[in-house]
Motif scaffolding. Sequence first.
Motif, PDB file in Angstrom:
ATOM      1  N   PHE C 122     -44.862  54.551  27.778  1.00 18.88           N
ATOM      2  CA  PHE C 122     -45.520  55.559  29.303  1.00 18.88           C
ATOM      3  C   PHE C 122     -46.453  56.108  28.022  1.00 18.88           C
ATOM      4  N   THR C 123     -47.677  56.675  28.944  1.00 13.78           N
ATOM      5  CA  THR C 123     -48.675  57.154  27.627  1.00 13.78           C
ATOM      6  C   THR C 123     -48.932  58.708  29.009  1.00 13.78           C
ATOM      7  N   GLY C 124     -48.665  59.793  27.758  1.00 14.91           N
ATOM      8  CA  GLY C 124     -48.755  60.916  28.439  1.00 14.91           C
ATOM      9  C   GLY C 124     -48.064  61.576  28.016  1.00 14.91           C
ATOM     10  N   HIS C 125     -46.215  60.570  28.119  1.00 17.62           N
ATOM     11  CA  HIS C 125     -44.885  60.805  27.941  1.00 17.62           C
ATOM     12  C   HIS C 125     -44.925  61.954  26.988  1.00 17.62           C
ATOM     13  N   PRO C 126     -44.341  63.573  27.203  1.00 21.15           N
ATOM     14  CA  PRO C 126     -44.507  64.533  25.819  1.00 21.15           C
ATOM     15  C   PRO C 126     -42.971  64.091  25.143  1.00 21.15           C
ATOM     16  N   ASP C 127     -42.088  63.194  25.385  1.00 20.59           N
ATOM     17  CA  ASP C 127     -41.428  63.062  24.282  1.00 20.59           C
ATOM     18  C   ASP C 127     -40.584  61.739  24.301  1.00 20.59           C
ATOM     19  N   LEU C 128     -41.091  60.825  24.087  1.00 23.60           N
ATOM     20  CA  LEU C 128     -40.528  59.357  24.033  1.00 23.60           C
ATOM     21  C   LEU C 128     -39.758  58.796  22.751  1.00 23.60           C
ATOM     22  N   ARG C 129     -38.370  58.851  23.459  1.00 22.88           N
ATOM     23  CA  ARG C 129     -37.731  58.492  22.369  1.00 22.88           C
ATOM     24  C   ARG C 129     -37.105  57.862  22.967  1.00 22.88           C
ATOM     25  N   ARG C 130     -35.762  57.130  22.374  1.00 24.48           N
ATOM     26  CA  ARG C 130     -35.256  56.195  22.686  1.00 24.48           C
ATOM     27  C   ARG C 130     -33.737  57.367  23.400  1.00 24.48           C
ATOM     28  N   ILE C 131     -32.957  56.749  24.342  1.00 26.06           N
ATOM     29  CA  ILE C 131     -32.337  57.941  25.386  1.00 26.06           C
ATOM     30  C   ILE C 131     -30.876  57.564  24.832  1.00 26.06           C
ATOM     31  N   PHE C 132     -30.998  55.924  25.361  1.00 26.92           N
ATOM     32  CA  PHE C 132     -29.296  55.594  25.237  1.00 26.92           C
ATOM     33  C   PHE C 132     -28.619  55.447  23.741  1.00 26.92           C
ATOM     34  N   MET C 133     -29.549  54.228  23.180  1.00 30.84           N
ATOM     35  CA  MET C 133     -29.337  53.933  22.054  1.00 30.84           C
ATOM     36  C   MET C 133     -29.837  54.573  21.128  1.00 30.84           C
ATOM     37  N   TRP C 134     -29.806  54.873  19.989  1.00 35.53           N
ATOM     38  CA  TRP C 134     -30.316  55.190  18.539  1.00 35.53           C
ATOM     39  C   TRP C 134     -31.572  54.815  18.526  1.00 35.53           C
ATOM     40  N   GLU C 135     -33.194  55.216  17.740  1.00 38.64           N
ATOM     41  CA  GLU C 135     -33.859  55.321  17.370  1.00 38.64           C
ATOM     42  C   GLU C 135     -33.328  54.424  16.269  1.00 38.64           C
ATOM     43  N   GLY C 136     -34.228  52.973  16.191  1.00 40.97           N
ATOM     44  CA  GLY C 136     -33.950  51.803  14.798  1.00 40.97           C
ATOM     45  C   GLY C 136     -33.351  50.617  15.231  1.00 40.97           C
ATOM     46  N   PHE C 137     -32.145  51.453  16.509  1.00 42.30           N
ATOM     47  CA  PHE C 137     -32.296  49.689  17.076  1.00 42.30           C
ATOM     48  C   PHE C 137     -32.879  48.808  17.570  1.00 42.30           C
ATOM     49  N   ALA C 138     -33.005  47.323  16.902  1.00 40.09           N
ATOM     50  CA  ALA C 138     -33.368  46.216  17.622  1.00 40.09           C
ATOM     51  C   ALA C 138     -33.638  45.716  18.772  1.00 40.09           C
ATOM     52  N   GLY C 139     -34.220  46.254  19.391  1.00 35.89           N
ATOM     53  CA  GLY C 139     -35.640  45.550  20.552  1.00 35.89           C
ATOM     54  C   GLY C 139     -35.044  46.431  21.461  1.00 35.89           C
ATOM     55  N   HIS C 140     -35.124  45.708  23.304  1.00 35.57           N
ATOM     56  CA  HIS C 140     -35.295  46.517  24.776  1.00 35.57           C
ATOM     57  C   HIS C 140     -34.252  45.984  25.540  1.00 35.57           C
ATOM     58  N   PRO C 141     -32.854  46.465  24.549  1.00 34.90           N
ATOM     59  CA  PRO C 141     -31.903  45.202  25.937  1.00 34.90           C
ATOM     60  C   PRO C 141     -32.230  44.645  27.014  1.00 34.90           C
ATOM     61  N   MET C 142     -32.781  45.638  27.480  1.00 31.40           N
ATOM     62  CA  MET C 142     -32.325  45.044  29.302  1.00 31.40           C
ATOM     63  C   MET C 142     -33.489  44.116  29.311  1.00 31.40           C
ATOM     64  N   ARG C 143     -34.381  43.375  29.114  1.00 42.45           N
ATOM     65  CA  ARG C 143     -35.234  42.479  28.589  1.00 42.45           C
ATOM     66  C   ARG C 143     -34.368  41.486  28.972  1.00 42.45           C
ATOM     67  N   LYS C 144     -35.034  40.615  30.347  1.00 36.73           N
ATOM     68  CA  LYS C 144     -34.283  39.179  30.027  1.00 36.73           C
ATOM     69  C   LYS C 144     -34.627  38.224  29.087  1.00 36.73           C
ATOM     70  N   ASP C 145     -35.242  38.410  27.814  1.00 35.77           N
ATOM     71  CA  ASP C 145     -35.187  37.532  26.667  1.00 35.77           C
ATOM     72  C   ASP C 145     -34.156  37.314  26.029  1.00 35.77           C
ATOM     73  N   TRP C 146     -33.792  38.847  25.804  1.00 38.02           N
ATOM     74  CA  TRP C 146     -32.911  40.017  25.139  1.00 38.02           C
ATOM     75  C   TRP C 146     -31.719  39.591  25.019  1.00 38.02           C
ATOM     76  N   HIS C 147     -30.597  38.627  24.086  1.00 37.34           N
ATOM     77  CA  HIS C 147     -29.177  38.395  24.442  1.00 37.34           C
ATOM     78  C   HIS C 147     -28.286  39.669  23.497  1.00 37.34           C
ATOM     79  N   GLU C 148     -27.471  39.546  23.539  1.00 34.50           N
ATOM     80  CA  GLU C 148     -26.541  39.852  23.129  1.00 34.50           C
ATOM     81  C   GLU C 148     -25.591  39.840  22.369  1.00 34.50           C
ATOM     82  N   PRO C 149     -24.788  40.417  20.819  1.00 35.96           N
ATOM     83  CA  PRO C 149     -24.064  39.302  20.341  1.00 35.96           C
ATOM     84  C   PRO C 149     -22.963  38.381  20.903  1.00 35.96           C
ATOM     85  N   TYR C 150     -22.791  39.008  21.865  1.00 33.78           N
ATOM     86  CA  TYR C 150     -21.138  38.324  22.433  1.00 33.78           C
ATOM     87  C   TYR C 150     -21.777  37.203  23.926  1.00 33.78           C
TER      88      TYR C 150
END
Lengths: 200, 205, 579
Positions: C122-150
Amino acid sequence: MSDMYGKGILKGLSVSLKRFIETYLDDLSWWGKRYHTDAGIAHRGSKDARGIFTVQYPEEKIPTPEEFRFVPFLVYDEGPNGEKALRCTSCGICTKVCPPQCIWIVRATDPATGRPIPDPAKFHIDADICMNCGLCAEFCPFDAIKMDHDYELASFHRNVFDETRLSKPASYYASIRPANAAREDAARAAKAASRMVQSE
Amino acid sequence: MESNELNSPETNIPPELQGQVAITSLDRLYNWGRSASVWPLMFGLACCAIEMICAAASRFDIARFGMEIMRPSPRQSDLMIISGTVTKKMIPIIVRLYNQMPEPKYVLAMGACASGGGPFKEGYNVVSGVDKFIPVDVYVPGCPPTPQALLNGLMKIQEKIRSEPIKTARWYQKGPDMAEIPVPILGPDLIDPRNITLFPNGERN
Amino acid sequence: MVIPAPAQFADLTARFPEVLKPDTRPGYAGWILDQAALLEFASALRDEFGYDYLSSVTAVDYLAENKMEVVYHVYKTTGGSGVVFKIQVPRSDPIEVPSLVSIYPGAELQEREAWDLFGIKFTGHPDLRRIFMWEGFAGHPMRKDWHEPYFEEEAKPLKSRWPDGKIVMAESKNLYGDNISYPEGFSPGNQTFDPEKALYEALRNYQKDEIGLDTDHIIVNMGPQHPSTHGVFRVAVVLDGEKIVNLKPVMGYLHRNHEKIGERNTFIMNMPYTDRLDYLSSMSNNFGYALAVEKLMNVKPTERAEYIRVMMAEMTRIANHLMAIGALLNDLGAYFTPMLYALEERELLLDIFEAVAGSRMMCNYFRFGGVARDLPEGTLQMIKGLFFERLPRKIDEIDRFLSENEIIRSRGIGQGVLSAEDAIKYSAAGPLLRASGIPYDVRRAEPYSIYDRFEFDVVVRTNGDIYDRLMVRFDEIRQSIRIVQQAVKQLPDGPVMALKPMYQVRVPPGEAYGRVEGPKGELGFYVISNGKPTPWRYHVRAPSFINLTAFGPICIGQKIADVVAVLGSIDIVLGEVDR
C-alpha cells in the motif's frame, strides 16, 4: 466524586459482606445437606444460588447436561452372547465432515473375496486434534459415533485413540443421553419396520 | 489429604493407636507438601486460558488444591500450564519462560492445541504440540477442556509429584542442572537450533 | 449488505463516470474502481456522500485470472446499507495499491494485514510492516499458490483419511518433524537479520517534543507474557519519563491461520472454527458466519430458529461483557474479586450454553437455515429463571459493587479519552464507539435477523473515557436482558431448521458480507464462493483487531500505568485480534 470520600468503596464492601453472610445463612437453611448431595450441587448451579458457589471437584461433580460433548466414542450393540457389534459401517461420512480431519478409518475387507465390507478394520481418532465440535455425531447416519461425557482423560502421554479405546456399549450411550438414544432407537425401529414391509 | 493417604502403607499401626498416630515417610510428607503448593505460571495463550481462569474462579476454585497463587514471573512458579495454541511466533518466548523456571518444574499441556496442534495443526504459524520443544508431563485432551477436566489434569500432576522420591529425583542429585533448551529462532520459518543438522546444506559451525 | 440498486448512487456514477464500473460478475455486487482514482473517490465518498465509516478492507487472490482484488466496505454511521468497491490489480511483483490511511485511518492495521498475508504494497502507508507473521518470514501465506509445510490437498476432506486411513501424523511426513519448511538454498548459518528491527525503527519515528529538557526516551515492551494483556498481546511503548510518546501494538502471537484453514474447509466445517475466533462469544461468531453464508445460499431460517439465535447472541453479549468488566477491574488493580462476581453469573449463562449447545465456550450451535437442535427440555425454564429473576438483580449488585468506587472513578473518568471524530476515523466499533457518543449499533443501523422486532435502546455515553466504556457495558447488559425477556415471551413453536441437515451444502457462486453487532463491535464475515464445496475467500472483520487501531492514539500522552486500563476498556480477545 461522591459527597463523602470512601462512600463508594464502603458501598462495594457491603456487597461483599452480604455475600459472606449469605453463605452461612444458606448453609444453615440446608441443614448440612448443601454439600455432597445432588440437590445441593443443583442448587448451587441454579438461579437461587447465593453465597459460596464452589463445587468441590473431585468429590462433587457438576452434572453434565445431555448435550454435553467431549471426545467422540463408537457405539456398539451387545449381542445375546456378549459379542460386540460396532454400529459403524465405515461409510466415511464422519471423516468427510470432521473439520480438523482427525478421524482415520481403514475399511475392512472380506478375507475370502477381498471386497470391502461395512465394518471398520481400524478406527483412529487423534484426541489431541479433535475439536469436540460434534459434527461427526450429528451427521452419522447410523448413530454409530457419539460425543462422550467423560472429560477425565488427562494422561501422561499424547492421546490417539483406536477402535478398542473408542468403543462403548449402547447401554452406556443410553445412560448418558437418554432422550437422544430413545429418539434414535425409535427412528431406527420405524425404519427397520418399514423395510420389512417393503421386502414383504 | 486424608490421614490414611499420608500414612505409609508398609507400616502397621496397632489398632488401638489408629486415628491417633500417623506414621509416614519423609518422602511422602515432603511430596505431600510439594503437591499441595504447586504454583502455576500466570500465562494464558488462547481459548483454554479462559477455562483456566474459570478453574481459578469461584465455582471450581483451584485454591482447594493449593494452586491459586498464579505467579506472573516464571522464577517463582513450579508449573506451566500451556493453555492454548502455541504459535511459531510465540514458541521462542515459551521456551525462554520454561528455561527461566527453577527446577523442579512441570508442564501441563492443556487442550488439543497444546498437546498435538489441535484443530489448527495444519496452519502455517502453528507448532504441532508444545512437546516438540519442551517436555510435557500431563496432557489434557479437550477443546477446550472444561475446568473440571483441567482439575483432573492438575491432580495427575500432583500424582506425579507424589511419585518422585527425594533420593532419586534428578534435581536433588549432585551434578549440573538441566541443560537449557535452545531458544528457537525466527527465520524464514521457525528454526529449531537442535535440528540444524537436518539442513541439507546447513553449515553452522 | 451490498447495494441493491444504483439509484442512490446515481450521483456517484455521475461524479466518476470513467473510473467506476458496476461489478457484474454473477453473485457479486458493488463497484470496480480504477486504482488511480482511489484517493479522490474515497475522499468524495467520505466528505460528499457521508460514508464516514470504513468497515473492512481485505484482499482476494484470484489466481486463475492472475489478479488481486482489494475490497472495501464503507458505511454511514447514521445507518443504512453500505458501499462495496473493489480495486483490481494484476498479480505482478510488486503489487501496489494506494493506501487509504490518509482518508480513513481505520485502514491502517487492515492494510498491514493485507500486506502481510497477500503481499499487497500500500503506497503511502505510514508504517507498512508485517503484522501477524514476523519480519523475514518467507512468502505471503494467504496467496493461493503459497502452501504450508503440512499441506496435503487444496480442499477438505483429505483423501488420506478414508477408506484406508492408516494414521500418519503430519509431523512424521515432514523432513524436520515439525510444521516448518524453508526456501530453497536456505541454511541457518546465513541467518543474520533481526525480526525486531523494523518494529524499533517504527517506534523511534514520532514527533519529538522540541521544547523542554532533552531527556532520553526509553522503550518498554509489555507482553506477550504479561498478566494484563488479555492473552499473548504485546505493547511496545516509548516513554518520556512516565509519559507515553509512542506506542505500537505488536500482535500475531496467536495467529492461528483461521482464514487459510477456512478456505480449505467446507462451509459447514468453518462453523466450529468461528467459535474459536472470539472465544468469549462464540454464538455471535456463529451468527455472523451463518448470516453471510445464508445470504449466499439465499436461505431464510425458520421463525423459531431466529428467536433462539437472538436469545443466544444476547446471552453471549452478557457473558462477554461480564468477563470484560471483570478483566478491566483486574487491570485497574482490583485483582480478581470483581472477576469472581462476574464469572459467577457467567457460569450460569455457560450452563445454559452447555445444556443447549453442548459446550460451555465452543458452542457450534448455528447451522445454515437454523440452529443445530431445538432447546432441550428444561432449558427454557433455566433461561426464564435467570433472566426474569436473577440477572437483573445481580447486574445491579455488581454495578453497586463497582461503579461508585472512588478508585475506579478516579482512574476511569477523563482517562484514555477517544473523541467521537477519532472513534469514527479509526473505525472503532462496539462499546468503544458508543462510549464516545456515536449511537451506531448494527442491530439498529442495518437490522439483521429479527432485531427490528425488539424494543431496546442503543446505549450511548458521551465522554469516551475508560469509565464510560465500563458503564456502556453495564447498560448493554441491561438492554440484552430486555431483548432476551422479549424473545422468551414471543418464542414461537415450530421447526428450528429450514433445510434438511446436510454435511455438504451447495453454495452458489458470489460474494456476501454478513455483519452482526458482536459484543466487541461490528463483526463481519466476507465470504466468496465459486460454487465449490469450500469458500474461495473467507475473511473475518474482527472488531477487537480493528479497535486496536485507536489504541495507540488513545494512549499517547497518557501515563504508562494507564496502558493496561485503556487496553482493558477496549476489551480485546486475542483469538479474534490475531485470528
